[in-house]
Scaffold this motif. Structure first.
Motif, PDB file in Angstrom:
ATOM      1  N   PHE A 214       0.820  -1.208   0.000  1.00 56.01           N
ATOM      2  CA  PHE A 214       0.000   0.000   0.000  1.00 56.01           C
ATOM      3  C   PHE A 214       0.861   1.268   0.000  1.00 56.01           C
ATOM      4  O   PHE A 214       0.631   2.193  -0.779  1.00 56.01           O
ATOM      5  N   LEU A 215       1.866   1.315   0.874  1.00 55.91           N
ATOM      6  CA  LEU A 215       2.702   2.511   0.969  1.00 55.91           C
ATOM      7  C   LEU A 215       3.517   2.734  -0.299  1.00 55.91           C
ATOM      8  O   LEU A 215       3.669   3.872  -0.756  1.00 55.91           O
ATOM      9  N   ASP A 216       4.047   1.653  -0.882  1.00 56.66           N
ATOM     10  CA  ASP A 216       4.870   1.807  -2.082  1.00 56.66           C
ATOM     11  C   ASP A 216       4.040   2.234  -3.287  1.00 56.66           C
ATOM     12  O   ASP A 216       4.521   2.967  -4.152  1.00 56.66           O
ATOM     13  N   VAL A 217       2.793   1.797  -3.350  1.00 55.70           N
ATOM     14  CA  VAL A 217       1.951   2.140  -4.496  1.00 55.70           C
ATOM     15  C   VAL A 217       1.345   3.539  -4.355  1.00 55.70           C
ATOM     16  O   VAL A 217       1.317   4.321  -5.310  1.00 55.70           O
ATOM     17  N   PHE A 218       0.891   3.887  -3.149  1.00 55.34           N
ATOM     18  CA  PHE A 218       0.086   5.099  -3.008  1.00 55.34           C
ATOM     19  C   PHE A 218       0.776   6.264  -2.290  1.00 55.34           C
ATOM     20  O   PHE A 218       0.259   7.384  -2.316  1.00 55.34           O
ATOM     21  N   VAL A 219       1.912   6.023  -1.663  1.00 57.18           N
ATOM     22  CA  VAL A 219       2.541   7.078  -0.868  1.00 57.18           C
ATOM     23  C   VAL A 219       3.957   7.407  -1.338  1.00 57.18           C
ATOM     24  O   VAL A 219       4.359   8.573  -1.368  1.00 57.18           O
ATOM     25  N   GLU A 220       4.724   6.399  -1.721  1.00 57.38           N
ATOM     26  CA  GLU A 220       6.153   6.600  -1.964  1.00 57.38           C
ATOM     27  C   GLU A 220       6.448   7.649  -3.029  1.00 57.38           C
ATOM     28  O   GLU A 220       7.437   8.381  -2.945  1.00 57.38           O
ATOM     29  N   HIS A 221       5.598   7.768  -4.059  1.00 60.38           N
ATOM     30  CA  HIS A 221       5.909   8.707  -5.148  1.00 60.38           C
ATOM     31  C   HIS A 221       5.987  10.149  -4.647  1.00 60.38           C
ATOM     32  O   HIS A 221       6.749  10.957  -5.185  1.00 60.38           O
ATOM     33  N   VAL A 222       5.244  10.485  -3.593  1.00 54.03           N
ATOM     34  CA  VAL A 222       5.306  11.846  -3.049  1.00 54.03           C
ATOM     35  C   VAL A 222       6.593  12.043  -2.254  1.00 54.03           C
ATOM     36  O   VAL A 222       7.235  13.094  -2.330  1.00 54.03           O
ATOM     37  N   VAL A 223       6.998  11.028  -1.484  1.00 51.08           N
ATOM     38  CA  VAL A 223       8.271  11.101  -0.768  1.00 51.08           C
ATOM     39  C   VAL A 223       9.417  11.265  -1.760  1.00 51.08           C
ATOM     40  O   VAL A 223      10.346  12.061  -1.546  1.00 51.08           O
ATOM     41  N   GLU A 224       9.352  10.548  -2.872  1.00 51.28           N
ATOM     42  CA  GLU A 224      10.387  10.649  -3.898  1.00 51.28           C
ATOM     43  C   GLU A 224      10.401  12.045  -4.523  1.00 51.28           C
ATOM     44  O   GLU A 224      11.471  12.604  -4.801  1.00 51.28           O
ATOM     45  N   GLU A 225       9.224  12.620  -4.757  1.00 50.42           N
ATOM     46  CA  GLU A 225       9.158  13.971  -5.315  1.00 50.42           C
ATOM     47  C   GLU A 225       9.829  14.991  -4.393  1.00 50.42           C
ATOM     48  O   GLU A 225      10.548  15.887  -4.853  1.00 50.42           O
ATOM     49  N   VAL A 226       9.613  14.857  -3.090  1.00 48.97           N
ATOM     50  CA  VAL A 226      10.236  15.765  -2.133  1.00 48.97           C
ATOM     51  C   VAL A 226      11.751  15.587  -2.141  1.00 48.97           C
ATOM     52  O   VAL A 226      12.509  16.568  -2.151  1.00 48.97           O
ATOM     53  N   ALA A 227      12.218  14.336  -2.166  1.00 47.97           N
ATOM     54  CA  ALA A 227      13.657  14.079  -2.197  1.00 47.97           C
ATOM     55  C   ALA A 227      14.293  14.661  -3.457  1.00 47.97           C
ATOM     56  O   ALA A 227      15.415  15.181  -3.424  1.00 47.97           O
ATOM     57  N   ALA A 228      13.567  14.611  -4.576  1.00 49.47           N
ATOM     58  CA  ALA A 228      14.109  15.082  -5.860  1.00 49.47           C
ATOM     59  C   ALA A 228      14.322  16.589  -5.891  1.00 49.47           C
ATOM     60  O   ALA A 228      15.077  17.090  -6.730  1.00 49.47           O
ATOM     61  N   GLU A 229      13.684  17.321  -4.984  1.00 45.84           N
ATOM     62  CA  GLU A 229      13.821  18.776  -4.981  1.00 45.84           C
ATOM     63  C   GLU A 229      15.252  19.228  -4.713  1.00 45.84           C
ATOM     64  O   GLU A 229      15.646  20.312  -5.122  1.00 45.84           O
ATOM     65  N   THR A 230      16.036  18.424  -4.024  1.00 46.73           N
ATOM     66  CA  THR A 230      17.410  18.802  -3.687  1.00 46.73           C
ATOM     67  C   THR A 230      18.434  17.908  -4.379  1.00 46.73           C
ATOM     68  O   THR A 230      19.600  17.890  -3.993  1.00 46.73           O
ATOM     69  N   GLN A 231      18.002  17.161  -5.397  1.00 46.20           N
ATOM     70  CA  GLN A 231      18.904  16.233  -6.075  1.00 46.20           C
ATOM     71  C   GLN A 231      19.130  16.653  -7.524  1.00 46.20           C
ATOM     72  O   GLN A 231      18.285  17.313  -8.139  1.00 46.20           O
ATOM     73  N   HIS A 232      20.273  16.259  -8.044  1.00 43.16           N
ATOM     74  CA  HIS A 232      20.640  16.566  -9.424  1.00 43.16           C
ATOM     75  C   HIS A 232      21.020  15.264 -10.128  1.00 43.16           C
ATOM     76  O   HIS A 232      21.143  14.222  -9.508  1.00 43.16           O
ATOM     77  N   GLY A 233      21.222  15.349 -11.424  1.00 39.26           N
ATOM     78  CA  GLY A 233      21.556  14.149 -12.175  1.00 39.26           C
ATOM     79  C   GLY A 233      20.301  13.478 -12.704  1.00 39.26           C
ATOM     80  O   GLY A 233      19.256  14.106 -12.906  1.00 39.26           O
ATOM     81  N   THR A 234      20.386  12.175 -12.912  1.00 38.64           N
ATOM     82  CA  THR A 234      19.265  11.418 -13.471  1.00 38.64           C
ATOM     83  C   THR A 234      18.046  11.481 -12.553  1.00 38.64           C
ATOM     84  O   THR A 234      18.164  11.423 -11.335  1.00 38.64           O
ATOM     85  N   LYS A 235      16.869  11.598 -13.161  1.00 38.69           N
ATOM     86  CA  LYS A 235      15.627  11.619 -12.400  1.00 38.69           C
ATOM     87  C   LYS A 235      15.414  10.287 -11.676  1.00 38.69           C
ATOM     88  O   LYS A 235      15.703   9.219 -12.210  1.00 38.69           O
ATOM     89  N   GLY A 236      14.903  10.373 -10.480  1.00 39.35           N
ATOM     90  CA  GLY A 236      14.597   9.180  -9.723  1.00 39.35           C
ATOM     91  C   GLY A 236      13.144   8.784  -9.862  1.00 39.35           C
ATOM     92  O   GLY A 236      12.331   9.481 -10.476  1.00 39.35           O
TER      93      GLY A 236
END
Length: 281
Positions: free
Chosen positions: A80-102
């Motif tokens: 449940f968490l990986d399907v419905f929640v994780e993509h938002v956590v990943e979006e937040v992490a991507a705000e301070t990351q560079h290089g290939t998109k995660g």
């Protein structure tokens, strides 16, 4: 489709075991009481506001309570968490990351797969079904320099949408491996094009999807964790141009920058290239 489909409970149990093993090996991260309080209060405030805004009734609350109990007893929290929640956590992490998109890790990662040379074929059955795919590319740093010896931890579903380690009919390690780039950061992996797949729907997660009138499908994709000493790991997924569900992913994890466009080569195999860029750690 095969008659030995993995169950939600079985997939959840395997995903939980893999998650706990990964947490133990990494040591986890200590979070301060102040941070715990801040985040939990925000989550509860969001729930409270949804109850007020949607005028949730006691029967609806009791149904939700029973569903949460079933979700835990069925071992489906990772799903449940990986399907419905994780993509938002990943979006937040991507705000301070560079290089290939995660993208999201998902529930089907298994660590400690065998290392393979830069030019290799993923472990597969002798009669593996599916269109042969040759996946090539190069790993570079943010200055454009090749990253020699980078590891591409790669896993994928088969031609029926099943993952080894989570479907009882698949051999251990099928379509999984850690490919090590050559001295110029290059790699060439022969595999098969995976199929879209349904997340398991025979448990509480599937019950929620059905009750809400949603679909349970994820588009076909390759999973990767790309890592090298001194660089930040990239966890990502690569999709296929024109593939079904690319524009309507139940996990909302697709990104335009992560879509491959395979073309037939002279040998008849599909060929796709993707170059990865790692930022300093």
């Amino acid at each position: 489709m095969t008659t030995t489909s993995p169950t939600a409970a079985g997939s959840g149990a395997n995903a939980t075991q893999a998650f706990r093993a990964a947490r133990q090996s990494s040591g986890g991260e200590v979070t301060s009481p102040e941070r715990v309080s801040d985040v939990v209060q925000a989550v509860l405030s969001g729930v409270h506001e949804a109850i007020r805004a949607k005028k949730v009734t006691y029967p609806e609350f009791q149904a939700a309570k029973q569903w949460l109990i079933d979700l835990g007893e069925g071992g489906e929290w990772p799903l449940f968490l990986d399907v419905f929640v994780e993509h938002v956590v990943e979006e937040v992490a991507a705000e301070t990351q560079h290089g290939t998109k995660g993208s999201i890790l998902g529930p089907y990662y298994l660590p400690d797969q065998p290392k393979l040379p830069s030019v290799s074929t993923l472990p597969m059955r002798s009669d593996e079904k599916g269109k042969p795919l040759v996946f090539t590319g190069q790993v570079r740093d943010t200055d454009g320099n090749p990253v020699a010896g980078a590891e591409l931890d790669l896993w994928q579903a088969d031609d029926e949408g099943y993952y080894s380690g989570f479907a009882p009919h698949l051999p251990e390690g099928n379509l999984r491996g850690v490919v090590v780039s050559d001295g110029h950061g290059r790699f060439e992996v022969t595999t098969i094009q995976p199929a879209p797949y349904r997340i398991p729907t025979d448990g509480p997660t599937g019950g929620l999807i059905e009750a809400a009138g949603w679909h349970p499908w994820r588009p076909a994709h390759l999973h990767l964790i790309v890592r090298a000493p001194g660089h930040r790991n990239i966890t990502t997924q690569l999709y296929f141009q024109g593939g079904r569900w690319v524009d309507d992913d139940v996990a909302q994890a697709t990104k335009p920058e992560l879509v491959l466009d395979p073309r037939p080569g002279d040998d008849g195999k599909l060929r796709a290239r993707y170059d990865f860029v790692l930022e300093p750690a």
